[in-house]
Design an enzyme around this catalytic site. Structure first.
Site, PDB file in Angstrom:
ATOM      1  N   HIS A   1       0.863  -1.184   0.000  1.00 19.16           N
ATOM      2  CA  HIS A   1       0.000   0.000   0.000  1.00 19.16           C
ATOM      3  C   HIS A   1       0.897   1.230   0.000  1.00 19.16           C
ATOM      4  CE1 HIS A   1       0.563   0.816   4.368  1.00 19.16           C
ATOM      5  NE2 HIS A   1       0.696  -0.487   4.421  1.00 19.16           N
TER       6      HIS A   1
ATOM      7  N   LYS B   1      -6.585   6.413  -3.740  1.00 20.66           N
ATOM      8  CA  LYS B   1      -6.043   6.468  -2.375  1.00 20.66           C
ATOM      9  C   LYS B   1      -5.276   5.186  -2.017  1.00 20.66           C
ATOM     10  CE  LYS B   1      -6.551   8.733   1.747  1.00 20.66           C
ATOM     11  NZ  LYS B   1      -6.054  10.091   1.959  1.00 20.66           N
TER      12      LYS B   1
ATOM     13  N   ASN C   1       1.684   8.246  15.091  1.00 17.63           N
ATOM     14  CA  ASN C   1       0.823   8.495  16.256  1.00 17.63           C
ATOM     15  C   ASN C   1       1.395   9.699  17.009  1.00 17.63           C
ATOM     16  OD1 ASN C   1      -0.474   8.385  18.848  1.00 17.63           O
ATOM     17  ND2 ASN C   1      -1.125   6.317  18.328  1.00 17.63           N
TER      18      ASN C   1
ATOM     19  N   ASP D   1       4.715   3.470   4.958  1.00 16.60           N
ATOM     20  CA  ASP D   1       5.443   2.700   3.956  1.00 16.60           C
ATOM     21  C   ASP D   1       5.919   3.531   2.771  1.00 16.60           C
ATOM     22  OD1 ASP D   1       5.314   0.554   5.532  1.00 16.60           O
ATOM     23  OD2 ASP D   1       4.087  -0.693   4.211  1.00 16.60           O
TER      24      ASP D   1
ATOM     25  N   ASN E   1      -5.125  24.175   9.357  1.00 21.72           N
ATOM     26  CA  ASN E   1      -4.504  23.597   8.162  1.00 21.72           C
ATOM     27  C   ASN E   1      -4.944  22.146   8.018  1.00 21.72           C
ATOM     28  OD1 ASN E   1      -2.928  22.540   6.153  1.00 21.72           O
ATOM     29  ND2 ASN E   1      -0.976  22.842   7.210  1.00 21.72           N
ATOM     30  N   THR E   2      -5.736  21.882   7.000  1.00 28.48           N
ATOM     31  CA  THR E   2      -6.128  20.493   6.739  1.00 28.48           C
ATOM     32  C   THR E   2      -5.785  20.160   5.293  1.00 28.48           C
ATOM     33  OG1 THR E   2      -7.949  18.893   6.855  1.00 28.48           O
ATOM     34  CG2 THR E   2      -8.513  21.106   6.140  1.00 28.48           C
TER      35      THR E   2
END
Lengths: 49, 612
Positions: B11, B36, B313, B337, B556-557
């Site tokens: 992925h 995605k 995290n 990854d 900020n997104t």
């Protein structure tokens, strides 16, 4: 051929010759599945890949 | 020496180009294909890297793949063998993929590289690094440290799920590993699955959900699911999990322990899920802290580098920083990854090709702010927007900054696409949607009308580096939005007894600080410090917003909707602008108002992407 020689080198490096019969069985069994099945798409499970 | 790193076939495929130790380019394939977590070979990303490096495949000395397929297959076989006959169904489903493709990855890679080389056979050196070696290299080599302890944690690579090591100059040595099936990442993923989110993409939702809950299951998790030793090493009790043999993460025994079946995706979230999220988050933090303390003791190092999916995290990272186990922490921004492509290239550069690592003289890091992706010249932007039917005006730099700051101060949602695209999962002011954090309704509006995502999910602040300590309980760099810290005490608002008694998502509707849109229910915020040297235009925008409002912070997104990869090109940005509630779009020097656009170009965007 290159694949087989690499597989051999891998088993030597990992000292896992006991995998050989399992690999042979897997190849046979897998070949059968591939030949008798249209799709090689597996479900999305984290550790399969 | 030019080295191309590749991660693919699992992925988040990506490619990265390293030239003489310098990180020239890196990008994820999903940004180009608009799919995605695209797992296919990264044709577009690799072609972009070659273009950015001004070379073709003939100029590449080594291509390095980020993991070792034979080792992974060995793990699969041995796992099935150890659990036979229970895993037969899963084995039968996995086998065709391996027999057809994955075992022959070397040939497959050469064939794909040939396509990039325009059909010419590419006979250069093709190397493979171990998965966690790639992660560790991506954590240490670009870090600002001459020497450091290195900790990598994720779901699973070949065998390894957690690795500890030491880096010094050009040397990087892994000293300890924890192997599959014992995995902190898979424990977190098991709870992601159990709380009804998608494994491999919903983990950050669990993290966002955690502050709404109480960790009332933490004791149960530690008593039954995971045995953690003082040095942080751990073992899982596999009788509660299904991932070794079955097609799900957890099993009936897990359900019985937690008191019910897993939540179905898109079912209503309740307090129970919030408590489960809080519990697994608490246990994860405890394990990460113990691992860090263990490696600090055993190595005596003062700096720590982190990578692997668990290093995303940011709540655990923030706690690690606050607890002061290490003096300094650096986290690879592409810790998942995708970053393995970069790590593989760097591992080959310093480890195999023996190129020396440039000495560190107190500079920040070598990631260039993570702005390593494609950028578009003004002419191309205008051509792209015109071709899409956009109506825009082109403004000089200062006017553009002023108009954008004005729109933000007016409470408008602004799409902001500038310079090179970010490498890694976070938008850092290159491909971002921005808003005014002072607005009490901004969080809800952005979630429901712009991003079309769950209303519980928090937003992150960007803040001028020089002002961070004024607004947050942090006085250091956090350029990659990978550290969580609390809002400064003086910026918080006192809660009434009635407000304090609220539970779950109701808590979110209470303005808890001067910047409620970026204040989570526990007063925490996932901070991005903005630096003038890595992103001068974004820094200028924040400064202009501060001059108008006194607030050096913006929401900020990432510039996308739920399930969509972050936008890459001007055409992607315009499509997203027309399909969502974004009111202004700023691409390069082009400024677009929603009300000026042709209404016929408005599209139904929300349902175009599969939910993540």
């Amino acid at each position: 051929m290159e694949f087989l020689s690499e597989l051999w080198r891998f088993m030597r490096a990992r000292k896992k010759f006991w995998l050989l019969p399992i690999l042979l069985m897997t190849a046979l069994f897998g070949g059968l599945i591939v030949l008798t099945k249209g799709s090689a798409v597996a479900p999305f499970i984290y550790t399969l890949f | 020496m030019r080295i191309l790193g590749i991660s693919a076939f699992y992925h988040d495929s990506a490619a990265a180009l390293v030239v003489d130790g310098d990180i020239v380019a890196a990008a994820q394939e999903e940004r180009f294909t608009r799919k995605k977590h695209d797992a296919g070979f990264p044709h577009h990303a690799a072609a972009f890297c070659l273009e950015a490096g001004g070379c073709d495949m003939a100029g590449i000395d080594h291509v390095v793949f980020y993991d070792k397929p034979f080792l992974k297959f060995e793990r699969l076989l041995e796992t099935y063998l150890a659990t036979a006959p229970r895993g037969f169904r899963s084995f039968r489903m996995a086998l065709p993929v391996w027999i057809r493709e994955k075992l022959f990855q070397k040939g497959l890679l050469r064939e794909r590289l040939r396509r990039i080389a325009g059909g010419e056979a590419w006979n250069g050196s093709l190397l493979f690094t171990e998965h966690h070696q790639s992660h560790a290299a991506s954590a240490f080599f670009p870090s600002p440290f001459e020497r450091a302890a290195v900790l990598t944690m994720d779901g699973v690579g070949e065998w390894c799920t957690t690795s500890l090591g030491v880096g010094h100059g050009s040397r990087l040595e892994i000293t300890k590993e924890i192997h599959f099936p014992h995995s902190l990442g898979l424990l977190y993923s098991a709870f992601t699955y159990y709380t009804g989110f998608k494994v491999n993409s919903g983990e950050y939702k669990v993290m966002g959900l955690a502050p709404y809950g109480e960790p009332r299951f933490a004791g149960l998790i530690k008593d039954h699911l995971i045995d953690v030793k003082d040095d942080g090493s751990f073992r899982l009790d596999l009788s509660y999990f299904d991932y070794c043999t079955g097609l799900t993460m957890t099993n009936g025994r897990f359900d019985a322990l937690m008191g019910g079946p897993p939540r179905k995706p898109e079912d209503r979230l309740g307090q129970r899920e919030m408590d489960l999220a809080a519990s697994v988050q608490a246990v994860t933090e405890e394990v990460v802290l113990k691992l860090a303390r263990g490696i600090a003791r055993s190595t005596g190092e003062r700096n720590l580098c982190l990578a692997g999916g668990v290093a995303l995290n940011c709540v655990a990272n923030g706690r690690l920083l606050r607890e002061g186990v290490f003096e300094n922490i650096w986290i690879q921004p592409a810790a998942g990854d995708a970053g393995g492509a970069l790590g593989a290239a760097l591992a080959a550069c310093h480890g195999i090709a023996g190129q020396p690592r440039a000495p560190r003289h107190g500079q920040r890091d070598l990631m260039k702010g993570a702005y390593l992706g494609p950028e578009f010249e003004q002419e191309r932007i205008e051509a792209g927007l015109a071709a899409a039917g956009a109506r825009f005006e082109t403004l000089p730099e200062q006017q553009l900054i002023d108009a954008t700051a004005e729109a933000l101060a007016d409470g408008k949602a602004v799409g902001w696409m500038q310079g090179r695209m970010e490498f890694g999962p976070r938008a850092l002011g290159g491909r971002s949607i921005l808003g005014d954090p002072r607005s009490p309704t901004m969080q809800k509006v952005l979630n429901l009308k712009v991003k079309y995502r769950e209303s519980f999910r928090p937003f992150a602040p960007s803040v001028l580096r020089e002002d961070v300590a004024e607004w947050f309980e942090l006085d250091g760099d956090s350029p990659y939005m990978l550290l969580v810290a609390d809002i400064a005490e003086k910026r918080r608002r006192q809660m009434t007894a009635q407000q304090q008694a609220l539970f779950g998502i109701d808590k979110l509707n209470v303005a808890r600080s001067e910047i409620p849109a970026v204040t989570h229910v526990d007063y925490s915020a996932r901070i991005q410090t903005v630096h003038a040297d890595t992103n001068p235009r974004y820094h200028a925008l924040l400064s202009a917003f501060k001059a108008r409002t006194g607030c050096p912070v913006l929401v900020n997104t990432s510039f996308n909707v739920r399930g969509e990869p972050i936008v890459c090109s001007p055409a992607d940005a315009f499509r997203c602008f027309m399909g969502t509630g974004i009111e202004r779009l700023v691409v390069g020097n082009c400024f677009l108002r929603k009300e000026d656009q042709d209404p016929a170009l408005v599209q139904d965007y929300k349902d175009r992407f599969e939910l993540d």
